[in-house]
Design an enzyme around this catalytic site. Structure first.
Site, PDB file in Angstrom:
ATOM      1  N   CYS A  40      -1.657 -22.884 -13.337  1.00 46.69           N
ATOM      2  CA  CYS A  40      -0.800 -21.861 -13.275  1.00 46.69           C
ATOM      3  C   CYS A  40       0.452 -22.541 -12.824  1.00 46.69           C
ATOM      4  O   CYS A  40       1.037 -23.711 -13.307  1.00 46.69           O
ATOM      5  CB  CYS A  40      -1.063 -20.567 -12.442  1.00 46.69           C
ATOM      6  N   LYS A  41       1.336 -21.600 -11.945  1.00 39.91           N
ATOM      7  CA  LYS A  41       2.513 -22.504 -11.362  1.00 39.91           C
ATOM      8  C   LYS A  41       2.284 -23.582 -10.143  1.00 39.91           C
ATOM      9  O   LYS A  41       2.266 -24.755 -10.301  1.00 39.91           O
ATOM     10  CB  LYS A  41       3.488 -21.634 -10.943  1.00 39.91           C
TER      11      LYS A  41
END
Length: 533
Positions: A124-125
């Site tokens: 994800c981030k």
């Protein structure tokens, strides 16, 4: 300098720091990798540089990797990974659509079955929360773990140093939902439900309840906003008398809070008196009771119901009620929002805010897994769970959702997996070098996992036969981990940790590193985070 920034940004996440690489990346199993977002330009200075990630995957898993991006807020050109990119986006600090979890697992399953060398690289981030949710679900999907809590603890140990893997309550809840669907062989079908009432109990602190607002969304679509709807809302508060211990005269010394309550009580009595002279109000189906201390900042009185004053704020009405000391029936404080009948189905987000739209807390539930009375404790509320000192919310604060009579037959369809499906689900733990065994469901978990890359180009291990193993023993109170992923910061502070490097392509081995499980035991949401079930 850039390496120091990356270490600082990754915080307590395990990093791959060997063979010339320094990446926010960890092997959860031989074929499952968790990492931070592959970034370019300025962001690549403090996150994983795209070029380094490409070089790493080409060197160790050429033609055998597929990248899965979970970010809804950012994308990249899929050609950077030869088009082998799966995209399953959902917002940071939120839960995904339940159907998306199953679709993700089926995608990974199909990719793994194409070749035994194939790996899934998931990010994800930050590469922790959303990534962990999907990985934990996959670990149960493939049969490596059966219990939700075990899957969460396993991921936390392999991805972080402080055992804080998936920490958002709603994300943990959805891992529990998926685990239940796997164990009970549930074919998911969204269930239609009717939400009747939301109760906050006890009352939250440090906020005027006249400013409490909330919205309800199905997925990302807002279907109810308290600012735009009239409701029947009631506040129940205890009456308290403060006595001066020195003079033993309750009228001599009052706290500021109780002084305000007395003033409010007088105002209410005056209002009731004037109303009784001018008009008799009737009970309205749309009442709204909104005040933390009983203080009404604006509006006018419109009548009385059961001895309680009705007030008008905008287009809504509300009532205030006090509980006498010693009342054994309902002797607590709460605010109840009687919505009426709101039809919902699928993934539901409920967010409470103040007048300035600052979030108080929020949570996700799925209608196919809720009970008729769904109780979500403070520990299950996103943001509120961080209030460890109970400044904003009492320790026993919780949310009650009351649904109309639920049709259990409508909730989901139970199917029995075919013999072929059962065999496929057992493929990964048997064929992988990672062995996960639970010697006791609640006491000890022993896992053996590899974090070292294998060069699929020449089918040779980069390390000696045993140097890439990480042995984790998880107990209820602590996790003991021997891992080849070293944390230079912890090595300096822990003199008992030793690192040995035998050759250029050998992974350093951290022996018997003791890690306190500061995350305690993750809430197993298999019962929908429901204390009533």
């Amino acid at each position: 300098m850039s390496n120091l920034l990356r270490v600082a940004v990754s915080k307590q996440k395990r990093r791959y720091q060997k063979n010339g690489y320094d990446l926010d990346l960890a092997y959860i199993t031989d074929n499952i990798v968790a990492m931070g977002f592959p970034s370019e330009k300025v962001e690549g200075v403090f996150r994983n540089p795209m070029k380094d990630v490409q070089r790493f995957l080409d060197q160790y898993h050429k033609d055998h990797f597929k990248v899965y991006n979970l970010c809804s807020e950012r994308v990249y050109d899929h050609s950077k990974f030869y088009g082998r990119v799966g995209y399953y986006p959902f917002d940071d600090h939120n839960a995904p659509q339940f159907e998306m979890i199953d679709a993700f697992c089926r995608d990974v399953d199909a990719w793994m079955k194409e070749d035994s060398k194939n790996i899934a690289v998931i990010h994800c981030k930050a590469g922790k929360g959303r990534t962990g949710l999907m990985i934990c679900c996959w670990l149960m999907y493939c049969g490596m773990w059966k219990n939700t809590e075990d899957s969460l603890r396993f991921y936390a140990a392999l991805r972080t140093y402080n055992q804080k893997g998936v920490t958002i309550p709603s994300q943990i809840r959805y891992v529990g939902y998926f685990g239940r669907s796997i164990r009970e062989s549930i074919k998911y079908v969204p269930r239609n439900v009717t939400l009747k009432k939301i109760v906050l109990r006890p009352l939250p602190k440090e906020i005027n309840l006249s400013e409490v607002q909330f919205n309800i969304s199905v997925g990302k679509n807002c279907v109810f906003n308290s600012k735009e709807h009239n409701m029947n809302v009631v506040i129940s508060k205890k009456k308290k008398t403060v006595v001066d211990k020195n003079k033993k005269d309750p009228k001599k010394k009052l706290t500021k809070e109780n002084s305000e309550k007395n003033i409010d009580s007088q105002q209410q009595q005056q209002s009731q008196s004037s109303l009784s002279q001018s008009q008799q109000g009737q009970s309205s189906p749309n009442m709204q009771s909104l005040s933390a201390s009983g203080t009404i900042s604006s509006g006018s009185n419109v009548g009385t119901v059961n001895g309680n004053t009705l007030h008008q704020l905008g287009g809504s009405q509300f009532s205030l009620s006090d509980l006498a000391d010693g009342n054994t029936i309902g002797n607590d404080e709460y605010i109840s929002f009687e919505i009426g009948a709101l039809s919902l189905a699928g993934d539901i987000r409920i967010e409470f805010t103040n007048k300035q739209d600052d979030r108080m807390f929020m949570f996700w539930v799925n209608t196919s897994f809720v009970q008729q009375l769904e109780i979500i404790p403070k520990s299950g509320l996103d943001k509120a769970h961080k209030d460890k000192n109970h400044k904003a919310f009492p320790e026993d604060f919780h949310v009650e959702l009351t649904f109309d009579q639920l049709d259990q037959q409508q909730s989901h369809t139970t199917v029995v997996a075919s013999a072929e499906e059962q065999t496929n689900n057992q493929h990964y733990p048997q064929s992988s070098n990672n062995v996960a065994t639970s010697s006791s469901h609640h006491d000890n978990i022993t896992v053996v996992a590899s974090d070292a890359p294998q060069n699929n180009n020449n089918n040779n291990n980069l390390n000696s036969s045993n140097s890439n193993n990480a042995t984790t023993t998880t107990t209820k109170n602590n996790i003991s981990l021997a891992s080849s992923q070293s944390n230079p910061v912890q090595q300096e502070s822990n003199p008992s940790t030793t690192t040995q490097v035998s050759e250029e392509n050998s992974a350093p081995k951290v022996e018997a590193e003791k890690i306190e499980n500061s995350n305690a035991s993750a809430n197993d949401s298999e019962t929908s985070s429901n204390s009533s079930s």
